[in-house]
Design a protein around this motif. Structure first.
Motif, PDB file in Angstrom:
ATOM      1  N   LEU A 325       0.824  -1.213   0.000  1.00 11.40           N
ATOM      2  CA  LEU A 325       0.000   0.000   0.000  1.00 11.40           C
ATOM      3  C   LEU A 325       0.854   1.257   0.000  1.00 11.40           C
ATOM      4  O   LEU A 325       0.484   2.281  -0.591  1.00 11.40           O
ATOM      5  N   VAL A 326       2.000   1.192   0.666  1.00 13.47           N
ATOM      6  CA  VAL A 326       2.833   2.380   0.803  1.00 13.47           C
ATOM      7  C   VAL A 326       3.410   2.829  -0.533  1.00 13.47           C
ATOM      8  O   VAL A 326       3.591   4.022  -0.774  1.00 13.47           O
ATOM      9  N   VAL A 327       3.684   1.892  -1.424  1.00 14.37           N
ATOM     10  CA  VAL A 327       4.330   2.252  -2.692  1.00 14.37           C
ATOM     11  C   VAL A 327       3.511   3.268  -3.483  1.00 14.37           C
ATOM     12  O   VAL A 327       4.012   4.334  -3.842  1.00 14.37           O
ATOM     13  N   PRO A 328       2.204   2.999  -3.777  1.00 17.15           N
ATOM     14  CA  PRO A 328       1.433   4.029  -4.493  1.00 17.15           C
ATOM     15  C   PRO A 328       1.187   5.282  -3.666  1.00 17.15           C
ATOM     16  O   PRO A 328       1.118   6.381  -4.197  1.00 17.15           O
ATOM     17  N   VAL A 329       1.048   5.105  -2.335  1.00 18.11           N
ATOM     18  CA  VAL A 329       0.822   6.276  -1.484  1.00 18.11           C
ATOM     19  C   VAL A 329       2.041   7.190  -1.486  1.00 18.11           C
ATOM     20  O   VAL A 329       1.931   8.407  -1.613  1.00 18.11           O
ATOM     21  N   LEU A 330       3.238   6.606  -1.375  1.00 17.73           N
ATOM     22  CA  LEU A 330       4.452   7.421  -1.385  1.00 17.73           C
ATOM     23  C   LEU A 330       4.676   8.073  -2.745  1.00 17.73           C
ATOM     24  O   LEU A 330       5.268   9.142  -2.825  1.00 17.73           O
ATOM     25  N   SER A 331       4.200   7.425  -3.816  1.00 20.44           N
ATOM     26  CA  SER A 331       4.329   8.077  -5.118  1.00 20.44           C
ATOM     27  C   SER A 331       3.514   9.363  -5.156  1.00 20.44           C
ATOM     28  O   SER A 331       3.853  10.312  -5.870  1.00 20.44           O
ATOM     29  N   GLN A 332       2.440   9.412  -4.364  1.00 24.88           N
ATOM     30  CA  GLN A 332       1.639  10.627  -4.283  1.00 24.88           C
ATOM     31  C   GLN A 332       2.300  11.658  -3.373  1.00 24.88           C
ATOM     32  O   GLN A 332       2.380  12.840  -3.705  1.00 24.88           O
ATOM     33  N   THR A 333       2.789  11.216  -2.201  1.00 25.20           N
ATOM     34  CA  THR A 333       3.444  12.167  -1.314  1.00 25.20           C
ATOM     35  C   THR A 333       4.748  12.675  -1.921  1.00 25.20           C
ATOM     36  O   THR A 333       5.183  13.788  -1.620  1.00 25.20           O
ATOM     37  N   ASN A 334       5.377  11.879  -2.782  1.00 28.90           N
ATOM     38  CA  ASN A 334       6.571  12.360  -3.473  1.00 28.90           C
ATOM     39  C   ASN A 334       6.253  13.574  -4.335  1.00 28.90           C
ATOM     40  O   ASN A 334       7.082  14.469  -4.516  1.00 28.90           O
ATOM     41  N   LYS A 335       5.034  13.601  -4.892  1.00 29.54           N
ATOM     42  CA  LYS A 335       4.628  14.747  -5.707  1.00 29.54           C
ATOM     43  C   LYS A 335       4.494  15.992  -4.848  1.00 29.54           C
ATOM     44  O   LYS A 335       4.772  17.112  -5.294  1.00 29.54           O
ATOM     45  N   ILE A 336       4.027  15.800  -3.612  1.00 30.68           N
ATOM     46  CA  ILE A 336       3.874  16.942  -2.720  1.00 30.68           C
ATOM     47  C   ILE A 336       5.226  17.449  -2.253  1.00 30.68           C
ATOM     48  O   ILE A 336       5.511  18.649  -2.269  1.00 30.68           O
ATOM     49  N   TYR A 337       6.082  16.513  -1.866  1.00 28.36           N
ATOM     50  CA  TYR A 337       7.331  16.891  -1.208  1.00 28.36           C
ATOM     51  C   TYR A 337       8.525  16.979  -2.142  1.00 28.36           C
ATOM     52  O   TYR A 337       9.546  17.567  -1.788  1.00 28.36           O
ATOM     53  N   GLY A 338       8.438  16.340  -3.312  1.00 28.73           N
ATOM     54  CA  GLY A 338       9.601  16.302  -4.173  1.00 28.73           C
ATOM     55  C   GLY A 338      10.604  15.244  -3.759  1.00 28.73           C
ATOM     56  O   GLY A 338      11.744  15.247  -4.209  1.00 28.73           O
ATOM     57  N   THR A 339      10.190  14.318  -2.893  1.00 30.64           N
ATOM     58  CA  THR A 339      11.073  13.249  -2.465  1.00 30.64           C
ATOM     59  C   THR A 339      11.048  12.115  -3.485  1.00 30.64           C
ATOM     60  O   THR A 339      10.235  12.105  -4.415  1.00 30.64           O
ATOM     61  N   SER A 340      11.907  11.145  -3.295  1.00 30.34           N
ATOM     62  CA  SER A 340      11.951   9.993  -4.194  1.00 30.34           C
ATOM     63  C   SER A 340      11.876   8.701  -3.390  1.00 30.34           C
ATOM     64  O   SER A 340      12.530   7.721  -3.723  1.00 30.34           O
ATOM     65  N   ASP A 341      11.083   8.701  -2.323  1.00 27.71           N
ATOM     66  CA  ASP A 341      10.926   7.508  -1.504  1.00 27.71           C
ATOM     67  C   ASP A 341      10.207   6.435  -2.312  1.00 27.71           C
ATOM     68  O   ASP A 341       9.186   6.706  -2.943  1.00 27.71           O
ATOM     69  N   SER A 342      10.716   5.221  -2.275  1.00 21.58           N
ATOM     70  CA  SER A 342      10.117   4.133  -3.052  1.00 21.58           C
ATOM     71  C   SER A 342       9.532   3.034  -2.187  1.00 21.58           C
ATOM     72  O   SER A 342       8.944   2.097  -2.702  1.00 21.58           O
ATOM     73  N   GLY A 343       9.695   3.096  -0.898  1.00 20.63           N
ATOM     74  CA  GLY A 343       9.163   2.063  -0.020  1.00 20.63           C
ATOM     75  C   GLY A 343       9.232   2.481   1.434  1.00 20.63           C
ATOM     76  O   GLY A 343       9.661   3.581   1.765  1.00 20.63           O
ATOM     77  N   VAL A 344       8.807   1.578   2.316  1.00 19.96           N
ATOM     78  CA  VAL A 344       8.775   1.861   3.742  1.00 19.96           C
ATOM     79  C   VAL A 344      10.201   1.902   4.287  1.00 19.96           C
ATOM     80  O   VAL A 344      11.063   1.117   3.895  1.00 19.96           O
ATOM     81  N   THR A 345      10.442   2.827   5.180  1.00 16.29           N
ATOM     82  CA  THR A 345      11.708   2.836   5.894  1.00 16.29           C
ATOM     83  C   THR A 345      11.805   1.535   6.694  1.00 16.29           C
ATOM     84  O   THR A 345      10.871   1.192   7.425  1.00 16.29           O
ATOM     85  N   PRO A 346      12.921   0.791   6.567  1.00 18.20           N
ATOM     86  CA  PRO A 346      12.999  -0.530   7.223  1.00 18.20           C
ATOM     87  C   PRO A 346      12.666  -0.511   8.702  1.00 18.20           C
ATOM     88  O   PRO A 346      12.012  -1.432   9.209  1.00 18.20           O
ATOM     89  N   TRP A 347      13.079   0.528   9.405  1.00 13.77           N
ATOM     90  CA  TRP A 347      12.819   0.518  10.841  1.00 13.77           C
ATOM     91  C   TRP A 347      11.337   0.635  11.154  1.00 13.77           C
ATOM     92  O   TRP A 347      10.898   0.195  12.229  1.00 13.77           O
ATOM     93  N   VAL A 348      10.541   1.192  10.234  1.00 15.14           N
ATOM     94  CA  VAL A 348       9.093   1.251  10.445  1.00 15.14           C
ATOM     95  C   VAL A 348       8.528  -0.167  10.465  1.00 15.14           C
ATOM     96  O   VAL A 348       7.703  -0.524  11.319  1.00 15.14           O
ATOM     97  N   ASN A 349       8.965  -1.006   9.501  1.00 15.20           N
ATOM     98  CA  ASN A 349       8.521  -2.400   9.482  1.00 15.20           C
ATOM     99  C   ASN A 349       8.886  -3.121  10.778  1.00 15.20           C
ATOM    100  O   ASN A 349       8.070  -3.831  11.365  1.00 15.20           O
TER     101      ASN A 349
END
Length: 787
Positions: A325-349
């Motif tokens: 779920l995070v992959v498509p969601v982060l693709s949207q937040t990347n548009k807001i922030y200009g980041t290039s996150d592609s997945g969950v930060t490992p420590w979150v998992n």
């Protein structure tokens, strides 16, 4: 296998429904927690993370190519304080026109063959990088409304240059450093530089120390010392870009944090409830195990393991689902922030998985140890049904209601176990709060979007666009010379269907107490306030009155009713602030006033655009055609563009996704607890069936058992959702220095709140349907033999 192992295995296998429910609840709860945690991480210093990911340029410098060579610029990479550099890139300033013959904002184009560099590694949002002449990649920040941002495949024209060069858009990209508005191959720049214009170079630097303006200025001076005097024509610090970017992205941090916290808290609540309920139903069996010689410690270990097996399976699958779920969601937040996150930060998992298992272990241990400490005879005597007398007052009260007996029996059930009922209420309240919050947030954002709507039809300076002849390059529209306001107003007011109009002109003024210029938006017409939302005071009604936004009042230390001095083209104007308005233009620093206010300083200032509102039922296309005929080319009327900002679409999509997750978790929580209640009362159910209760009446009784909890949960959750909506929306605005009008904050109608309250009942009924059907299908003899 040891006796303890057999007890664990039989417990998991014997209660298949409960095992599946535990796994499902933990799965969805963990997925929501992973998504929520990821959103909270994405909200932390988004610009700084994007800057680090793209190796952003701390200093962007522009040089005169006539005074410095490419080799000399390359040597500046060794200047004091510089750790890395990219360039030199040839640049050109152009004025592009899009496929629809609409002028685009002037941009600086850099000649750059490679995208991924050690400094300013540009991120592609769509398409590909340039590979040859005739191609361009345009910069995008993901915030332009639909229809205004060129897309891959479009063609932009440069009519100001000889031959009107045409460039095909092959990609859209983002530079966190905002180093250019577009990129072409280096050999293309020569064709984009006007004859006689001074060629320019661009250099990008990363610095060892760039946390303060003084540090950046020191590096700039070191670079400048390495080239000839006058060669450095301009430079920009990353701190300037950071200030603007953070101001945009910080609006959405409270939203992301709110839903993230909701997801995590919901996961904790539901997991705890499910595990505690699962262990509590085994109280009678715990007595049997103790009678067979199991110690309290072994009992606790057995029931903790029984809870951990399905919970671990669900948690593992939940982490996988959360990552998907995070992959498509982060693709949207990347548009807001200009980041290039592609997945969950490992420590979150790791944290979510470990937290879920620890929560399951602690809850199961607490519930099992409580039963394990009881005397064996007491545990066996407890049985599986509530103690006598518990909830009897409720049964007597509901029996007096003019309702079928199965329904009144169900209505009394929640009062037999008040603590368990409270947990169901909490779960339903969370789901209701999430739904109320999401709908309210979307409505508030739509109200904010509506403040950008100033009319149904727009009249712009210049003639209508004309189609080019075959083989002819597109022509730019007529230069935007302000039309004669008398002629335009006469045409507008004479046109049938006109409800109101306003003409606006833009200029710059200086304000006492501020160091830089601010935009002044000057109006004529009877409908200048259309689209604006007042916070306090009133709209201007005569010359020398202005309305401003909250950031302007904050920056000038003024309030409504104060008088300030404006300077326009050397003429000082004394104006009075008569209203505070919600206006995000120029980051809230815009001055809005009547055109006559500026007449003493700029007597020739004329409106460049006009906004027109139409009477209900008027056909826009017919109106525009008639108005253009009346204007006779003096100006052009078009239908005002409609659309929702991409950022608002993203926020609404995220809110919808997270709400569905939270509602699912709430419904699963209700499902589990109703299953427990139904299984505990299975013997009573057999008695009812033996006395003639039909399957339909059984379903009605089970569903009625959640009606009270559903209504209470809805009544509690709806106000919480309203409070959360107000908190987040005002937080989003306050983080950018704005106050919001009541129309943006107070968006709920009483009827809507009543529906949200009933939404809790819908969640409860949805969660109780499956257990109700199961109960209706249990055979009477089977139910009577169960104790």
């Amino acid at each position: 296998m040891s006796a303890l192992g057999r007890v664990v295995r039989s417990g998991v296998g014997r209660r298949r429904v409960q095992t599946v429910v535990i796994a499902l609840v933990v799965l969805v709860a963990v997925a929501a927690a992973v998504l929520g945690g990821s959103l909270m991480v994405a909200s932390t210093a988004p610009f700084d993370r994007a800057f680090a990911q793209q190796h952003g340029a701390h200093l962007t410098a522009q040089f005169d190519a006539a005074k410095v060579t490419a080799d000399q610029l390359a040597a500046t990479a060794k200047a004091s304080g510089v750790t890395a550099a990219a360039g030199p890139f040839p640049t050109a300033a152009v004025n592009p026109v899009d496929d629809h013959d609409r002028p685009l904002p002037p941009i600086t184009i850099a000649g750059r063959a490679v995208r991924d560099l050690p400094v300013d590694a540009v991120t592609l949002a769509a398409g590909r990088w340039v590979s040859g002449p005739g191609e361009i990649v345009l910069h995008t920040d993901g915030r332009l409304p639909p229809g205004l941002q060129p897309t891959v495949g479009d063609v932009v024209t440069l009519p100001d240059l000889p031959g009107s060069p045409r460039l095909t858009v092959v990609g859209l990209a983002r530079s966190v450093s905002e180093t250019a508005g577009g990129w072409v191959v280096p050999e293309q720049i020569a064709a984009l530089t006007p004859t006689g214009a001074v060629a320019a170079y661009q250099m990008l630097y990363r610095l060892a120390a760039a946390d303060t303006d003084a540090q950046v200025d020191a590096a700039r001076a070191a670079v400048q010392a390495g080239v000839a005097a006058g060669a450095l024509t301009g430079a920009r610090s990353w701190l300037t870009v950071r200030l603007h970017s953070v101001g945009n992205s910080i609006l959405f941090v409270p939203f992301l944090i709110a839903f993230g916290v909701l997801g995590v808290l919901m996961a904790v609540l539901i997991i705890g409830n499910v595990i505690a309920g699962a262990v509590s139903t085994g109280t009678h069996r715990i007595g049997i195990l103790k009678a067979l010689g199991f110690t309290p410690h072994q009992v606790v270990r057995a029931y903790t393991a029984q809870a951990l097996i399905p919970a671990a399976t669900g948690a593992g699958l939940g982490v996988v689902a959360g990552n998907l779920l995070v992959v498509p969601v982060l693709s949207q937040t990347n548009k807001i922030y200009g980041t290039s996150d592609s997945g969950v930060t490992p420590w979150v998992n790791v944290v979510v998985l470990a937290g879920a298992l620890v929560l399951v272990s602690l809850t199961a241990w607490a519930a099992a140890s409580r039963a394990g400490r009881l005397r064996t005879v007491d545990v066996l005597a407890v049985g599986r049904t509530p103690g006598p007398g518990r909830g009897q007052w409720a049964a007597r009260l509901t029996s007096r209601l003019p309702l079928p007996r199965p329904v009144t029996l169900g209505l009394a059930h929640p009062f037999a176990r008040v603590l368990r009922t409270a947990t169901i209420v909490a779960a339903i309240a969370f789901g209701t709060a999430a739904a109320t919050f999401a709908v309210g947030l979307g409505s508030s954002l739509n109200e904010i979007q509506a403040t950008e709507d100033h009319g149904d039809v727009a009249v712009m300076a210049g003639g209508p666009p004309t189609e080019p002849k075959p083989g002819e390059a597109p022509r730019m529209m007529t230069p935007p010379e302000p039309p004669d306001p008398v002629a335009v107003v006469k045409a507008i007011t004479a046109q049938a269907g006109t409800s109101g109009y306003s003409g606006s002109a833009m200029t710059e003024v200086t304000v006492a107490g501020l160091t830089g210029p601010v935009e002044a938006h000057a109006f004529i017409g009877d409908n200048s306030a259309y689209g604006y939302r007042m916070i306090s005071g009133r709209w201007f009604s005569q010359p020398n009155e202005i309305v401003v936004a909250t950031p302007f009042l904050t920056a000038t230390h003024t309030r409504v009713g104060d008088t300030i001095a404006l300077t326009d083209h050397g003429t000082q104007l004394r104006v009075r602030i008569v209203g505070e308005v919600f206006n995000t233009e120029d980051r809230g620093m815009e001055v809005v006033t009547a055109l006559t206010t500026l007449a003493a300083a700029e007597p020739d200032l004329r409106p460049l655009t006009y906004d027109i509102t139409l009477r209900p039922g008027v056909d826009r296309e017919a109106y525009v055609a008639g108005l253009n005929a009346a204007l006779s080319g003096a100006a052009t009327a078009v239908i005002a563009e409609e659309g929702t900002d991409e950022v608002i679409i993203i926020i609404n999509s995220l809110a919808g996704l997270l709400t569905v997750l939270l509602l699912t978790v709430a419904a699963l929580g209700v499902l589990n607890l109703v299953v427990l209640e139904t299984r505990e009362r299975v013997h009573d159910l057999g008695v009812h069936k033996a006395l003639g209760m039909t399957p339909r009446q059984t379903i009605a009784m089970v569903i009625a058992s959640v009606v009270v909890t559903g209504l209470i949960g809805g009544v509690v959750g709806a106000p919480v959702g309203v409070f959360l909506q107000r908190l987040v929306v005002t937080g989003m605005a306050g983080s950018a220095g704005f106050r919001l009008p009541d129309s943006v904050v107070d968006i709920y109608h009483p009827a809507e709140l009543a529906l949200f309250g009933l939404g809790g009942l819908a969640i409860a009924v949805l969660g109780a349907l499956l257990p109700a059907v199961w109960a209706s299908r249990v055979r009477t003899a089977t139910a009577l033999r169960t104790e």
